[in-house]
Structure formats: structure tokens, C-alpha cells
Design a protein around this motif. Structure first.
Motif, mmCIF file in Angstrom:
data_model
loop_
_atom_site.group_PDB
_atom_site.id
_atom_site.type_symbol
_atom_site.label_atom_id
_atom_site.label_comp_id
_atom_site.label_asym_id
_atom_site.label_seq_id
_atom_site.Cartn_x
_atom_site.Cartn_y
_atom_site.Cartn_z
ATOM 1 N N ILE A 187 21.269 70.884 36.985
ATOM 2 C CA ILE A 187 20.502 70.319 38.100
ATOM 3 C C ILE A 187 19.547 69.249 37.599
ATOM 4 C CG2 ILE A 187 18.768 70.847 39.867
ATOM 5 C CD1 ILE A 187 20.050 73.658 40.055
ATOM 6 N N LEU A 188 18.820 69.554 36.538
ATOM 7 C CA LEU A 188 17.858 68.603 35.992
ATOM 8 C C LEU A 188 18.542 67.357 35.463
ATOM 9 C CD1 LEU A 188 15.375 71.038 34.230
ATOM 10 C CD2 LEU A 188 14.778 69.317 35.946
ATOM 11 N N PHE A 189 19.676 67.513 34.797
ATOM 12 C CA PHE A 189 20.381 66.353 34.259
ATOM 13 C C PHE A 189 20.758 65.384 35.362
ATOM 14 C CE2 PHE A 189 24.167 63.997 33.058
ATOM 15 C CZ PHE A 189 23.816 63.497 31.809
ATOM 16 N N HIS A 190 21.346 65.901 36.434
ATOM 17 C CA HIS A 190 21.804 65.020 37.519
ATOM 18 C C HIS A 190 20.625 64.391 38.268
ATOM 19 C CE1 HIS A 190 26.084 65.653 37.101
ATOM 20 N NE2 HIS A 190 25.913 66.967 37.079
ATOM 21 N N LEU A 191 19.575 65.167 38.487
ATOM 22 C CA LEU A 191 18.413 64.602 39.169
ATOM 23 C C LEU A 191 17.732 63.547 38.305
ATOM 24 C CD1 LEU A 191 16.798 67.804 40.749
ATOM 25 C CD2 LEU A 191 18.030 65.986 41.950
ATOM 26 N N GLN A 192 17.627 63.814 37.020
ATOM 27 C CA GLN A 192 16.997 62.855 36.121
ATOM 28 C C GLN A 192 17.864 61.613 35.939
ATOM 29 O OE1 GLN A 192 16.305 65.421 32.768
ATOM 30 N NE2 GLN A 192 14.273 66.010 33.459
ATOM 31 N N GLU A 193 19.173 61.792 35.997
ATOM 32 C CA GLU A 193 20.072 60.632 35.928
ATOM 33 C C GLU A 193 19.832 59.714 37.127
ATOM 34 O OE1 GLU A 193 24.798 59.893 35.173
ATOM 35 O OE2 GLU A 193 24.242 61.422 36.647
ATOM 36 N N SER A 194 19.768 60.301 38.310
ATOM 37 C CA SER A 194 19.519 59.514 39.520
ATOM 38 C C SER A 194 18.151 58.843 39.456
ATOM 39 C CB SER A 194 19.612 60.425 40.750
ATOM 40 O OG SER A 194 19.249 59.737 41.920
ATOM 41 N N HIS A 195 17.171 59.601 39.025
ATOM 42 C CA HIS A 195 15.810 59.065 38.932
ATOM 43 C C HIS A 195 15.734 57.921 37.922
ATOM 44 C CE1 HIS A 195 11.608 58.949 37.486
ATOM 45 N NE2 HIS A 195 11.309 59.258 38.734
ATOM 46 N N ALA A 196 16.433 58.074 36.786
ATOM 47 C CA ALA A 196 16.399 57.045 35.745
ATOM 48 C C ALA A 196 16.969 55.731 36.260
ATOM 49 C CB ALA A 196 17.190 57.523 34.528
ATOM 50 N N TYR A 197 18.064 55.808 36.987
ATOM 51 C CA TYR A 197 18.701 54.598 37.520
ATOM 52 C C TYR A 197 17.773 53.885 38.500
ATOM 53 C CZ TYR A 197 21.904 51.775 40.330
ATOM 54 O OH TYR A 197 22.496 50.759 41.020
ATOM 55 N N VAL A 198 17.192 54.645 39.431
ATOM 56 C CA VAL A 198 16.298 54.052 40.431
ATOM 57 C C VAL A 198 15.055 53.479 39.766
ATOM 58 C CG1 VAL A 198 14.839 54.554 42.421
ATOM 59 C CG2 VAL A 198 17.138 55.536 42.285
ATOM 60 N N ARG A 199 14.508 54.239 38.853
ATOM 61 C CA ARG A 199 13.251 53.812 38.240
ATOM 62 C C ARG A 199 13.448 52.620 37.304
ATOM 63 N NH1 ARG A 199 9.109 57.165 34.426
ATOM 64 N NH2 ARG A 199 7.253 55.972 34.936
ATOM 65 N N LEU A 200 14.514 52.666 36.514
ATOM 66 C CA LEU A 200 14.773 51.561 35.592
ATOM 67 C C LEU A 200 15.037 50.271 36.358
ATOM 68 C CD1 LEU A 200 15.096 50.640 32.684
ATOM 69 C CD2 LEU A 200 17.489 51.303 32.792
ATOM 70 N N THR A 201 15.767 50.390 37.467
ATOM 71 C CA THR A 201 16.017 49.210 38.295
ATOM 72 C C THR A 201 14.713 48.641 38.829
ATOM 73 O OG1 THR A 201 18.176 50.079 38.964
ATOM 74 C CG2 THR A 201 17.212 48.366 40.352
ATOM 75 N N ARG A 202 13.831 49.539 39.302
ATOM 76 C CA ARG A 202 12.542 49.061 39.810
ATOM 77 C C ARG A 202 11.723 48.398 38.713
ATOM 78 N NH1 ARG A 202 7.782 51.440 39.503
ATOM 79 N NH2 ARG A 202 8.574 53.572 39.198
ATOM 80 N N MET A 203 11.701 49.017 37.539
ATOM 81 C CA MET A 203 10.927 48.474 36.437
ATOM 82 C C MET A 203 11.431 47.094 36.019
ATOM 83 S SD MET A 203 10.647 52.052 34.328
ATOM 84 C CE MET A 203 10.183 51.297 32.777
ATOM 85 N N MET A 204 12.757 46.932 36.032
ATOM 86 C CA MET A 204 13.337 45.663 35.588
ATOM 87 C C MET A 204 13.166 44.570 36.640
ATOM 88 S SD MET A 204 16.774 47.036 33.667
ATOM 89 C CE MET A 204 17.184 45.446 32.950
ATOM 90 N N THR A 205 13.354 44.929 37.887
ATOM 91 C CA THR A 205 13.237 43.923 38.942
ATOM 92 C C THR A 205 11.784 43.543 39.193
ATOM 93 O OG1 THR A 205 13.225 45.681 40.618
ATOM 94 C CG2 THR A 205 15.346 44.658 40.115
#
Length: 410
Positions: free
Chosen positions: A308-326
Motif C-alpha cells: 500500500i505504501l509503495f503504490h501511494l508513495q509512487e503516486s505521490h512522488a510523480y505528482v510532487r516531482l512534476t510540481r517541483m519541476m514545473t
């Protein structure tokens, strides 16, 4: 299903043979008596002032009073929870309650609501004192922030925090037994905190609030189907996982599990027939797949908290990294093709370093992924180079923030 059969199921759930402690035998089977909860290290009655004259909130089996906790020069608003035990002669219930309190007092985790101590004088058993959460429960917190542009990231963050808190409880052989939105408080800093673990089921046969109706009212929507299958069915780690899947529905879509069912009786009928929670509108595919892993009809097949944590953190990482980069302006407007490459890079790097997602989750928001020229160069890199770039950049920022271990080289 005949009405009488449904009634039998309802009665069976109400009258579990031993609602007792939700601690597993390894933690609760100590033949020695638990330490006295009234010892001075727990009793903070003399430090609590300005107790409200009447309860400010009512729960299924408890009343909540507000008060002020005077800790030296500092005053903190606290909540006093009083469980409505039927009578003082019910020593079995009080003994179990004392055991649960003694365990709760020893727990310490940012995603588990801490117990400050005990307050005497409001009921048969001491009131449990915890810090007041002005934000309320998780549903109220998200409703207030429904218009936030980063609401998706906020929801995922809270889901991860809940899973981390539950993982901590399970590691200490504690089954929560009543996971739902109302039992997830949000602190003043926006951190999710699990509360009420063990107590609702513990008091099911000893509380005044349950003498007039069922102890599953309002809670059955989060209960695993096996809890309705046989007499004496007990909550387990697996039933906590089912409830977690239902909580993900509640957090993401702001609807109750089995939202198409109007009454608790309809929900119990559906559960007795192993009917899975229906998918709400606007539920993302990836999150729904995770809900279905949690809500498998076969308890051993349910997802682990690590999954559960892996999948939630994977989703969070994608959203957050995109926000940080943009945020730097280098990818504005951001083409979907570039976002897809970011995700590919994340997936590749996570294979090299399984801790990447959890480390990115703890990365402070002040971290940034560089200037526009660096981001433009990123677009032209190969898959492996993109993974290495993200991996190296993340490690650099986690290390500078004082967290994380050295990752394996790509």
C-alpha cells in the motif's frame, strides 16, 4: 436473503463472543496484571484546568470534553475522552480498558494520536487526555480544502500518513479495529493521526450507547465481510487492511464506502454476500486497483501495508516531482510527453533504489530541481540517463536535508 437470516447476521456481529483486547496474544497474553493506570506517571489531573461543563462532542461510545493542560509555562488545549461504561461493577470491561490504556500510553508515532495522560473525576474510569485537533477529522479537513489546487497531493499525503500509522500499530501487534474517516484526526500542522484504536470494539458489550442498538451502526461500511460470516469473528490485521481500502475511497472521493446503499442493513446484506464496495465516480484507475487489492474477499490475498505504501508513495512522488519541476518555469506549459518521461525516469530509478519513493515523500518542499536550462536538457536524455538524473538529484537533496541513506549506484 430472508429477513430473519439478515437479522441473525446483525445479531451475530453485535454479540461477538469476546470483543476484548485487540492486542494479539504476543502482546496481550501476558498473564501478569498490567501496570496500574492510576500511577502518578499517567495521572495529570492536577495539571488540567478549565474543563468544559458539558461534552463538546459525542461519539458512538464516548463523550468528549475540552480542557486546558498546563505544562509549566505552556498551556495546550486538550480533549478528555470519557467512555460510557455501563456500571462500575463491570470489572472485566474496566480491566480490559486499563490494559488498552497502558499500551496506548507507551506508543509514540507522528501518525498515531498521542495520549498525554489520564484525568480523574468525570466518570467511572479515568478520562484519556490527548491534544485537541482543531482541524477535526480527515473528512472535515479535506472538505474545507476542496478548492485547493494541490488537493490531490494533500489527499495522497494523508493516505500515506494513515498507512504509516497503521504500519506502526501492526508492528506493535495492535489491531486498530475501527478504521474510518471519523477516527483519523488532523493535527494543526496537517498531519493525519489515527485514534480510537481498539476501544470501539472493546466496549461493544459494555457501553450504554450500544444497549439500544447495534455496535456496528455507522461502522459496518468499513468492516470486512468475514466479520459477518461466523459467530465470534474477530478483527485481524487483514480486516484492518479491508477497512483501509474503504478509507481510501472516503478520502479520495468524499463519499462513504458502499455509497449506493442507503441503510446499514443494506450494507450488511451486501457484505454477507461478499459484495465489494462500488467504485465511485472520479476514482483514479491506479488508486482503484489498490482499493481492490485491499478489499479482496480472501483475507490472505489482501495487500500488505508495504505494498500500500509503495503504490501511494509512487503516486505521490510523480505528482510532487512534476510540481517541483514545473514550479521553476522550465516546463511551462508542461506537455504530457514530458510528464510521461518524468514518470518513466521515476519508475526506472525506483527499480535501482527501492527507497526512492519513501525518501522523496520526506523531501522538504523547499527543494527544487534546478533552473530552466537544466530541465530542458533533461528532455533529451535517454531513459537510463533520466533515471540517473532523478536519482542523483533526489539523493543530493535528501542528503542535504539530513535524511536518507546512500542509494545504490545506477
Amino acid at each position: 436473503m430472508p429477513l430473519q437470516q439478515l437479522s441473525d447476521i446483525w445479531t451475530r456481529v453485535r454479540s461477538r463472543s469476546d470483543p476484548g483486547s485487540l492486542l494479539l496474544p504476543s502482546a496481550a497474553g501476558d498473564p501478569h496484571s498490567p501496570p496500574d493506570i492510576l500511577r502518578s506517571s499517567n495521572d495529570i489531573t492536577h495539571e488540567v484546568r478549565e474543563v468544559s461543563a458539558h461534552p463538546v462532542k459525542y461519539g458512538g461510545s464516548s463523550d468528549i470534553y475540552s480542557a486546558t493542560w498546563q505544562r509549566g509555562r505552556h498551556n495546550q488545549k486538550v480533549a478528555l475522552k470519557i467512555h460510557r461504561v455501563l456500571d462500575a461493577s463491570d470489572q472485566k470491561a474496566i480491566k480490559r480498558l486499563r490494559r488498552e490504556i497502558s499500551v496506548w500510553k507507551r506508543l509514540e508515532h507522528p501518525n498515531v494520536n498521542a495520549m498525554c495522560g489520564l484525568f480523574l473525576g468525570l466518570g467511572v474510569v479515568p478520562a484519556m487526555v490527548s491534544l485537541w485537533c482543531e482541524e477535526g477529522d480527515i473528512s472535515r479537513y479535506l472538505k474545507v480544502r476542496s478548492g485547493d489546487p494541490n488537493i490531490g497531493e494533500i489527499k495522497t499525503t494523508l493516505m500515506i500518513q494513515v498507512a504509516n500509522g497503521l504500519k506502526y500499530l501492526h508492528q506493535h501487534d495492535i489491531i486498530h479495529g475501527d478504521i474510518k474517516g471519523a477516527n483519523v484526526l488532523v493535527g494543526d500542522d496537517g498531519t493525519a493521526k489515527l485514534c480510537d484504536f481498539g476501544f470501539s470494539i472493546l466496549l461493544a458489550q459494555h457501553s450504554q450507547s450500544f444497549t439500544q442498538g447495534s455496535n456496528v451502526k455507522g461502522t459496518c461500511r468499513w468492516m470486512a465481510p468475514e466479520l459477518f460470516d461466523e459467530e465470534g469473528a474477530a478483527h485481524t490485521f487483514a480486516s484492518d487492511i479491508w477497512a483501509t481500502g474503504c478509507l481510501l475511497i472516503e478520502i479520495q472521493c468524499a463519499v462513504l464506502p458502499y455509497h449506493t446503499k442507503i441503510s446499514d442493513q443494506q450494507v450488511i446484506l451486501a457484505l454477507s454476500q461478499s459484495e465489494l464496495p462500488p467504485r465511485p465516480k472520479d476514482m483514479p484507475d491506479a488508486l482503484w486497483r489498490l482499493v481492490m487489492q485491499c478489499c479482496s474477499a480472501q483475507p490472505p490475498a489482501r495487500a500488505s501495508l508495504e505494498t500500500i505504501l509503495f503504490h501511494l508513495q509512487e503516486s505521490h512522488a510523480y505528482v510532487r516531482l512534476t510540481r517541483m519541476m514545473t514550479a521553476s518555469g522550465g516546463l511551462e506549459p508542461t506537455p504530457n510527453s514530458v510528464l510521461a518521461r518524468i514518470k518513466e525516469g521515476l519508475v526506472h530509478s525506483a527499480k535501482e533504489d527501492p527507497t526512492l519513493y519513501s525518501r522523496l515523500f520526506t523531501l522538504p518542499d523547499s527543494a527544487s530541481y534546478g533552473d530552466a536550462s537544466r530541465l530542458r536538457r533533461y528532455r533529451k536524455r535517454s531513459l537510463r540517463a533520466r533515471g540517473q538524473w532523478i536519482h542523483a538529484g533526489l539523493h543530493e537533496r535528501v542528503t542535504s536535508a539530513g535524511g536518507g541513506s546512500t542509494p545504490r549506484k545506477s
